[in-house]
Design a protein around this motif. Structure first.
Motif, mmCIF file in Angstrom:
data_model
loop_
_atom_site.group_PDB
_atom_site.id
_atom_site.type_symbol
_atom_site.label_atom_id
_atom_site.label_comp_id
_atom_site.label_asym_id
_atom_site.label_seq_id
_atom_site.Cartn_x
_atom_site.Cartn_y
_atom_site.Cartn_z
ATOM 1 N N TYR A 141 -11.557 2.461 5.807
ATOM 2 C CA TYR A 141 -11.143 1.931 7.107
ATOM 3 C C TYR A 141 -11.724 0.539 7.344
ATOM 4 N N GLY A 142 -12.948 0.305 6.864
ATOM 5 C CA GLY A 142 -13.540 -1.028 6.970
ATOM 6 C C GLY A 142 -12.751 -2.046 6.185
ATOM 7 N N CYS A 143 -12.285 -1.658 5.002
ATOM 8 C CA CYS A 143 -11.467 -2.561 4.184
ATOM 9 C C CYS A 143 -10.133 -2.834 4.862
ATOM 10 N N ILE A 144 -9.531 -1.805 5.435
ATOM 11 C CA ILE A 144 -8.252 -1.997 6.130
ATOM 12 C C ILE A 144 -8.417 -2.994 7.278
ATOM 13 N N ARG A 149 -7.198 -8.687 9.138
ATOM 14 C CA ARG A 149 -7.648 -9.943 9.746
ATOM 15 C C ARG A 149 -7.895 -11.038 8.702
ATOM 16 N N SER A 150 -7.393 -10.818 7.484
ATOM 17 C CA SER A 150 -7.717 -11.709 6.364
ATOM 18 C C SER A 150 -6.872 -12.973 6.314
ATOM 19 N N GLY A 151 -5.748 -12.976 7.017
ATOM 20 C CA GLY A 151 -4.828 -14.113 6.933
ATOM 21 C C GLY A 151 -3.772 -13.952 5.849
ATOM 22 N N VAL A 152 -3.907 -12.928 4.987
ATOM 23 C CA VAL A 152 -2.895 -12.696 3.951
ATOM 24 C C VAL A 152 -2.243 -11.321 4.125
ATOM 25 N N PHE A 153 -2.553 -10.629 5.220
ATOM 26 C CA PHE A 153 -1.943 -9.331 5.493
ATOM 27 C C PHE A 153 -0.473 -9.512 5.856
ATOM 28 N N SER A 156 1.515 -2.805 6.588
ATOM 29 C CA SER A 156 1.161 -1.530 5.981
ATOM 30 C C SER A 156 2.425 -0.870 5.455
ATOM 31 N N LYS A 157 2.293 -0.205 4.306
ATOM 32 C CA LYS A 157 3.391 0.550 3.713
ATOM 33 C C LYS A 157 2.875 1.951 3.407
ATOM 34 N N ASN A 158 3.783 2.850 3.086
ATOM 35 C CA ASN A 158 3.343 4.170 2.662
ATOM 36 C C ASN A 158 2.481 4.049 1.410
ATOM 37 N N PHE A 159 1.291 4.577 1.478
ATOM 38 C CA PHE A 159 0.359 4.682 0.349
ATOM 39 C C PHE A 159 -0.272 3.361 -0.078
ATOM 40 N N CYS A 160 0.058 2.250 0.583
ATOM 41 C CA CYS A 160 -0.484 0.961 0.138
ATOM 42 C C CYS A 160 -0.398 -0.062 1.261
ATOM 43 N N THR A 161 -0.960 -1.226 1.011
ATOM 44 C CA THR A 161 -0.947 -2.354 1.953
ATOM 45 C C THR A 161 -0.325 -3.550 1.256
ATOM 46 N N ARG A 162 0.561 -4.232 1.965
ATOM 47 C CA ARG A 162 1.229 -5.403 1.394
ATOM 48 C C ARG A 162 0.538 -6.680 1.865
#
Length: 202
Positions: A141-144, A149-153, A156-162
């Motif tokens: 959850y900390g990584c999410i 807030r990273s500027g490259v988010f 969210s997708k199923n099972f992964c982050t784009r």
């Protein structure tokens, strides 16, 4: 500690061999800091994260410079209990006690801010796995929160982050996710797919 990645590169062209062979020169500055083994399925890169991620970035950027649609698939791992320690993997990022998570997020944001820009726009999706019991979900959850807030988010997708944007900050975010979340000596993995020059409209 053992850290590395099994990578496969897919240029979508009949001349895929030529594109791959031309791009391999991008690994030359890193060859004395990595152990590299290739077979007919993938290439293993073994080394510290601060070398591993820039090497993958530069290889993919060199491939994308061809202008053709290309994809990099990678299984990235550190601290696997089934792998022997390897001195080539020694990294200051994975030594010492674990800092509070907010302090690690701040370091991750700083890494992105200092990342070089390559001029190559990419899309990526990844899943982070912090192995073990206890507070592993707090780490995820900390990584999410960091990624959003990273500027490259992107989303969210199923099972992964784009993610999306210039390859420099994107790979810096991936390296930070890999190093800053989970115990320094713990087993952490990332499942990663990166794409450039796709003909598919968003």
């Amino acid at each position: 500690m053992f850290s590395g990645a099994q990578i496969s590169l897919y240029p979508m062209t009949g001349d895929f061999v030529g594109v791959i062979m031309s791009a391999l020169g991008a690994l030359d500055p890193y060859r004395d800091q990595l152990r590299i083994e290739t077979d007919d399925i993938s290439t293993l890169l073994v080394g510290p994260p601060e070398v591993l991620f820039p090497a993958m970035r530069d290889l993919f950027v060199a491939t994308a410079a061809s202008g053709i649609h290309c994809v990099l698939s990678a299984a990235i791992s550190r601290g696997c209990p089934g792998e022997p320690d390897d001195a080539i993997c020694a990294s200051p990022q994975l030594n010492g006690p674990r800092e509070p998570i907010e302090q690690r997020k701040d370091a991750a944001f700083a890494a992105i801010a200092g990342a070089p820009h390559t001029g190559s726009t990419i899309a990526a999706q990844f899943s982070l796995y912090v192995m073990g019991e206890g507070d592993h979900m707090d780490e995820i959850y900390g990584c999410i929160d960091f990624v959003k807030r990273s500027g490259v988010f992107d989303r969210s997708k199923n099972f992964c982050t784009r993610l999306g944007g210039d390859a420099g900050p994107v790979f810096a975010a991936l390296e930070a996710a890999f190093c800053k979340f989970g115990p320094p000596e713990g087993h952490v993995t990332i499942d990663l797919t990166v794409s450039a020059n796709s003909p598919t409209p968003r």
